[in-house]
Structure formats: C-alpha cells, structure tokens
Design a protein around this motif. Structure first.
Motif, mmCIF file in Angstrom:
data_model
loop_
_atom_site.group_PDB
_atom_site.id
_atom_site.type_symbol
_atom_site.label_atom_id
_atom_site.label_comp_id
_atom_site.label_asym_id
_atom_site.label_seq_id
_atom_site.Cartn_x
_atom_site.Cartn_y
_atom_site.Cartn_z
ATOM 1 N N VAL A 1 -11.647 9.912 -4.749
ATOM 2 C CA VAL A 1 -10.695 9.996 -4.298
ATOM 3 C C VAL A 1 -10.069 10.542 -5.232
ATOM 4 N N ALA A 2 -9.127 9.470 -6.290
ATOM 5 C CA ALA A 2 -7.437 9.481 -5.566
ATOM 6 C C ALA A 2 -7.192 10.340 -6.966
ATOM 7 N N TYR A 3 -8.617 10.210 -8.150
ATOM 8 C CA TYR A 3 -8.868 11.694 -8.955
ATOM 9 C C TYR A 3 -9.266 12.665 -9.001
ATOM 10 N N LEU A 4 -9.659 13.390 -7.730
ATOM 11 C CA LEU A 4 -9.976 13.978 -7.474
ATOM 12 C C LEU A 4 -8.576 14.892 -7.227
ATOM 13 N N PRO A 5 -8.628 15.536 -7.431
ATOM 14 C CA PRO A 5 -7.083 16.668 -6.987
ATOM 15 C C PRO A 5 -7.496 16.953 -8.834
ATOM 16 N N ILE A 6 -7.491 16.067 -9.793
ATOM 17 C CA ILE A 6 -7.135 16.931 -11.172
ATOM 18 C C ILE A 6 -8.190 17.518 -11.665
ATOM 19 N N PRO A 7 -9.407 17.474 -11.183
ATOM 20 C CA PRO A 7 -10.315 18.518 -11.809
ATOM 21 C C PRO A 7 -10.478 19.554 -10.536
ATOM 22 N N TRP B 1 0.904 -1.135 0.105
ATOM 23 C CA TRP B 1 -0.160 -0.069 0.048
ATOM 24 C C TRP B 1 0.657 0.849 -0.015
ATOM 25 N N PHE B 2 2.515 1.310 0.429
ATOM 26 C CA PHE B 2 3.155 2.362 0.755
ATOM 27 C C PHE B 2 3.148 2.930 -1.571
ATOM 28 N N GLU B 3 3.062 1.872 -2.315
ATOM 29 C CA GLU B 3 3.047 2.540 -3.114
ATOM 30 C C GLU B 3 2.217 2.934 -4.644
ATOM 31 N N GLU B 4 1.095 2.225 -3.941
ATOM 32 C CA GLU B 4 -0.027 3.203 -4.503
ATOM 33 C C GLU B 4 -0.450 4.175 -3.502
ATOM 34 N N THR C 1 -4.790 -1.735 -3.249
ATOM 35 C CA THR C 1 -4.462 -2.211 -1.567
ATOM 36 C C THR C 1 -5.173 -1.435 -0.404
ATOM 37 N N LEU C 2 -5.360 0.547 -0.993
ATOM 38 C CA LEU C 2 -5.621 1.294 0.135
ATOM 39 C C LEU C 2 -7.577 0.421 0.526
#
Length: 171
Positions: free
Chosen positions: A141-147, A55-58, A134-135
């Motif tokens: 949530v992972a895509y949210l910073p982009i917009p 999960w560290f890598e992700e 893994t998380l």
C-alpha cells in the motif's frame, strides 16, 4: 479531442476530465494540509509534552511520497515542470515542435517503464506480506502511489506531446 489541459470546456468527455482534475487538486490540497497538521502536532507533542508519536513520522513519510507523485502529475498537466529548452526555443518552428513532441514522448516512455518496474515491486511486496513497522499497514500500500501516478504522468506527457503537435497542424 483535448488540445490543451488548461482550457477544458465542460462538455461531453471533457466533463469527466474536469471532474478528475478537480478531485485530484482537492485531494492534493487536503493531503498537504494533513501532512502539515501531522508535522505540527508532532512538533508540539515532542517539545511541549516530551512525547513523540512514532507512527506520525512513518505516516508523514508515506503522505510525502503521495504528495510528491501527485504533484508531479499535476505539474505535467499544468506545464509547470522545469525544462531545459534553450536550444529548442532557438530552433525553427517545424523542428521546435518535433523536438518537443519527441522529448514529451521520451518522458512518457520513461514513466511507463518506471511504472512497470514499480508495479513489479508492489506485487513482490504483496507476496511477501510485510507490514510497516509502526502503522502495520501492508507495505504494498505504501508503494502503490508510485506506479499509479507514474502511469498518470506518462499519459499526461503523451497527451501533451500529441495534443500540441495536432494543434500546430490545425490552422
């Protein structure tokens, strides 16, 4: 009206912008430190203890995206993005300002388009209800910073374009 990002005085509406800039910079610094710490712990655990946290890598990948877009937003505010302005610097003053205003406006439009399409992807990911491998966090949530940061970048390009244009017009 704000004419220059770097010379904000803490009065009136500008206090809000100074606060936002400060929070943004502090968040970016701590996020980079957390990313470095995650990388350090991962290397130590892998090579010293022969154990790897998947999960560290992700998490590092998602934090890296956050840092890249947040840093780009700050880069627009501080004017530290690279530019190809060889032709613009050799233009006469009225055309130089017009071309810079146009290119900043064009860049703002590009980032608003990217924000729109990436928001559609975020909504699609929310509808799919997928989670990260893994998380186990929702993928939207992972895509949210982009917009979110594309909107910030677009707004900053617009302010840069028209604030410099207004500054040229005032004696």
């Amino acid at each position: 009206m704000i004419l220059c990002w770097k010379k904000l005085k803490p009065t009136g509406c500008n206090r809000f912008f100074v606060f936002i800039h400060r929070v943004e910079e502090i968040t970016l610094v701590w996020t980079i430190l957390i990313l470095a710490l995650i990388g350090f712990v991962q290397v130590i655990s892998r090579y010293v203890f022969s154990y790897s946290f998947t999960w560290f890598e992700e998490l590092g990948r998602y934090i890296g995206v956050f840092v890249a877009f947040s840093g780009a937003s700050i880069g627009v505010r501080t004017g530290s993005h690279f530019t190809m302005d060889l032709l613009v610097t050799h233009m006469k003053p009225p055309w130089q300002g017009r071309v810079r205003t146009f290119t900043n406006s064009l860049a703002a439009g590009f980032f608003f388009i990217v924000a729109y399409h990436s928001w559609k992807i975020v909504l699609r990911m929310h509808g799919y209800e997928t989670t990260s491998p893994t998380l186990q966090i929702p993928m939207y949530v992972a895509y949210l910073p982009i917009p979110v940061f594309c909107v910030f970048i677009g707004i900053r390009f617009l302010i840069t374009a028209f604030a410099k244009d207004m500054k040229r017009q005032t004696p």
